[in-house]
Design an enzyme around this catalytic site. Sequence first.
Site, mmCIF file in Angstrom:
data_model
loop_
_atom_site.group_PDB
_atom_site.id
_atom_site.type_symbol
_atom_site.label_atom_id
_atom_site.label_comp_id
_atom_site.label_asym_id
_atom_site.label_seq_id
_atom_site.Cartn_x
_atom_site.Cartn_y
_atom_site.Cartn_z
ATOM 1 N N LYS A 195 65.695 -48.458 -7.943
ATOM 2 C CA LYS A 195 66.673 -48.819 -6.913
ATOM 3 C C LYS A 195 66.147 -49.830 -5.897
ATOM 4 O O LYS A 195 66.928 -50.582 -5.311
ATOM 5 C CB LYS A 195 67.146 -47.566 -6.173
ATOM 6 C CG LYS A 195 68.152 -46.743 -6.961
ATOM 7 C CD LYS A 195 68.673 -45.579 -6.129
ATOM 8 C CE LYS A 195 69.623 -44.722 -6.939
ATOM 9 N NZ LYS A 195 70.140 -43.584 -6.197
ATOM 10 N N ASP B 183 75.875 -45.102 -3.015
ATOM 11 C CA ASP B 183 75.420 -43.740 -2.714
ATOM 12 C C ASP B 183 75.878 -43.315 -1.319
ATOM 13 O O ASP B 183 76.277 -42.166 -1.106
ATOM 14 C CB ASP B 183 73.885 -43.652 -2.777
ATOM 15 C CG ASP B 183 73.376 -43.557 -4.211
ATOM 16 O OD1 ASP B 183 74.133 -43.096 -5.078
ATOM 17 O OD2 ASP B 183 72.225 -43.961 -4.454
HETATM 18 P P1 NAP Z 1 63.429 -39.146 -5.070
HETATM 19 O O1 NAP Z 1 63.531 -40.560 -4.632
HETATM 20 O O2 NAP Z 1 62.470 -38.768 -6.130
HETATM 21 O O3 NAP Z 1 63.116 -38.275 -3.760
HETATM 22 C C1 NAP Z 1 62.963 -36.900 -3.820
HETATM 23 C C2 NAP Z 1 62.469 -36.409 -2.478
HETATM 24 O O4 NAP Z 1 62.310 -34.996 -2.587
HETATM 25 C C3 NAP Z 1 61.101 -36.960 -2.068
HETATM 26 O O5 NAP Z 1 61.050 -37.125 -0.690
HETATM 27 C C4 NAP Z 1 60.155 -35.856 -2.511
HETATM 28 O O6 NAP Z 1 58.966 -35.792 -1.775
HETATM 29 C C5 NAP Z 1 60.981 -34.641 -2.210
HETATM 30 N N1 NAP Z 1 60.522 -33.504 -2.988
HETATM 31 C C6 NAP Z 1 60.432 -33.426 -4.340
HETATM 32 N N2 NAP Z 1 59.964 -32.213 -4.699
HETATM 33 C C7 NAP Z 1 59.729 -31.537 -3.539
HETATM 34 C C8 NAP Z 1 59.209 -30.259 -3.246
HETATM 35 N N3 NAP Z 1 58.854 -29.447 -4.236
HETATM 36 N N4 NAP Z 1 59.102 -29.912 -1.969
HETATM 37 C C9 NAP Z 1 59.457 -30.775 -1.001
HETATM 38 N N5 NAP Z 1 59.965 -31.989 -1.201
HETATM 39 C C10 NAP Z 1 60.087 -32.358 -2.461
HETATM 40 O O7 NAP Z 1 64.851 -38.631 -5.570
HETATM 41 P P2 NAP Z 1 66.283 -39.051 -5.001
HETATM 42 O O8 NAP Z 1 66.825 -40.176 -5.776
HETATM 43 O O9 NAP Z 1 66.189 -39.186 -3.535
HETATM 44 O O10 NAP Z 1 67.159 -37.795 -5.420
HETATM 45 C C11 NAP Z 1 66.979 -36.534 -4.795
HETATM 46 C C12 NAP Z 1 67.964 -35.543 -5.401
HETATM 47 O O11 NAP Z 1 69.296 -35.942 -5.131
HETATM 48 C C13 NAP Z 1 67.855 -35.463 -6.911
HETATM 49 O O12 NAP Z 1 67.938 -34.134 -7.330
HETATM 50 C C14 NAP Z 1 69.041 -36.234 -7.408
HETATM 51 O O13 NAP Z 1 69.523 -35.762 -8.660
HETATM 52 C C15 NAP Z 1 70.055 -35.993 -6.324
HETATM 53 N N6 NAP Z 1 71.011 -37.095 -6.234
HETATM 54 C C16 NAP Z 1 72.328 -36.787 -6.446
HETATM 55 C C17 NAP Z 1 73.269 -37.776 -6.357
HETATM 56 C C18 NAP Z 1 74.711 -37.442 -6.593
HETATM 57 O O14 NAP Z 1 75.515 -38.348 -6.840
HETATM 58 N N7 NAP Z 1 75.092 -36.190 -6.498
HETATM 59 C C19 NAP Z 1 72.892 -39.106 -6.080
HETATM 60 C C20 NAP Z 1 71.537 -39.377 -5.862
HETATM 61 C C21 NAP Z 1 70.614 -38.355 -5.941
HETATM 62 P P3 NAP Z 1 57.695 -36.701 -2.154
HETATM 63 O O15 NAP Z 1 58.078 -38.083 -1.785
HETATM 64 O O16 NAP Z 1 56.611 -36.110 -1.343
HETATM 65 O O17 NAP Z 1 57.505 -36.518 -3.639
#
Ligand code: NAP
Length: 506
Positions: free
Chosen positions: A298, A334
């Site tokens: 992204k 988003d």
């Molecule tokens: P990302 O860029 O990988 O970010 C994930 C975040 O969660 C990071 O800050 C990460 O911390 C943190 N994290 C991961 N595991 C963790 C844990 N065990 N404890 C604490 N923090 C943790 O992912 P993203 O794109 O932001 O997406 C996040 C979630 O939103 C995903 O599940 C995705 O499927 C969902 N999402 C849904 C939609 C929708 O349309 N519904 C759209 C976008 C995203 P670190 O940086 O320290 O690893």
Amino acid sequence: MNNGKICISIASDSADELLSQFGQAEPVADVVELRLDGMITDEIKKVFANVKPTKPVLFTYRPSSQGGKAADDPNERAGFWMTLFTECEVERELMWFDNEMDFGTALKWPDGYISIRSFHDFGGIPAGLNTIYDGLASFNQIIKIAAMADDVSAAIPLWNLIERARSESKSIIPIAMGESGKWTRILGLAHGAFMTYAPLDAGAETAPGQISAADMIDVFRVKELDRETEVFGVVAGDASYSVSPWMQNAAFKAAGMNRVFVPLQVDDLDEFISRMVKPQTHEVELNFRGFSITNPHKQAIMRHLDEIDETAAKIGAVNTVKIEGEKLCGYNTDAPGFIAPLKEHFGDLKNASVSVVGAGGAARACIYALKQEGANVTLFARDVSKATVLAEEFGVKLKESQILNLRSEISECDILVNATPLGTKGEKQDKSIATAEQLKDVKLVYDLIYNPTDTLLIREAKAAGVRAIGGLEMLIAQGAEQFEIWAGESAPVEAMSTAVRKKLNL
Ligand code: NAP
């Protein structure tokens, strides 16, 4: 519409099972491939005696060196084919064969049959594809080359053999196997490939990257595509989890558009853009018109864009690309996709206190949208040094939170947003950022995860008597915005929602 064929490939070690699957496959397929290399001779003979096709049936007896289960010795394999010719009563015009490149002189093939000369490489796309093509072409049969692609653009040399075959009036089946090669399976027929393969059902694949016959026909509509078809796709590090192909293809179908949406599993984004997309440098002419961009591309996509709209620039991430003429334009849906369901369920967000947990790409879009609405946001992240940049950029408070050791302040808010993957299907499914006890004073919980829809966090919220929204509404809302950017007309949201729910078995 094109002239290509869908071949449903079935394999079993039991004749009865194979014949039963044959009965299901034949009404759907143009050709049914019977993979007999996993069967003992008596079972094979039972198939020969009982198969009564009304459409072409392709017999295959693949040796282990080519990814099958038969012996490599060509003389032993010749025994199989002799039995077929002597014992199988299928009419000549319905009996097709697939025989491998190394099987040159082991048997004198009778004339008048349709046959395929095939080459398979499960280790990667081999160098010297033109030499392999020459070897296969010398038999004057249909040429099939199937090789594993470890990245989307690795399939280009294989794909470009379609053009060579066309210029030499030969029939070719070029297949890039694996998740990264799915685009060749979907788009092949539109560009002149003789045939594409599919299993009867998901889970019954006979080669990596195959897509079920039902999805090839109903979702990707591979036989309806042509060279004019406008191609869209999801660009992802792992495209296998994306439901966007189901959602966007349903939208294109409902809107009656000659468009298709394909999974594009991209490792090297720079290669993909320069070799497959940029009009000035691309090596394939696929008629790409836009993309949905997801993890981990992204932010990296931004350096390839000619224009970035204001919202995406402020968020610092692009999830949507539209190709206009020679220009690549970036957007972010988003943020609007996140905020629309929230306003619907919560109302005015001005001065609402919101805790956002997680500091990745999704959190970035959520925080931007919440600030636009005048909410007071606190960001909770486990890696404070990384999250500081985000907090400072958007002017929000930042608190450290190791999720498995939650701080009580996380729920001192009106709205709690989960923007971490905790709760997602798989090994994280039994994790939640908060318990029912912690949630009792929160007004609304918003979990961005959509698979499963009933996450542990949502169940905890319900147990605490707190309203909760899952990620499905956001998924559909951001997808609808994408459709509108690409199409310039309102999205058929009902069709998109139905398709996503069906895909997720909801
Ligand atoms: P990302 O860029 O990988 O970010 C994930 C975040 O969660 C990071 O800050 C990460 O911390 C943190 N994290 C991961 N595991 C963790 C844990 N065990 N404890 C604490 N923090 C943790 O992912 P993203 O794109 O932001 O997406 C996040 C979630 O939103 C995903 O599940 C995705 O499927 C969902 N999402 C849904 C939609 C929708 O349309 N519904 C759209 C976008 C995203 P670190 O940086 O320290 O690893």
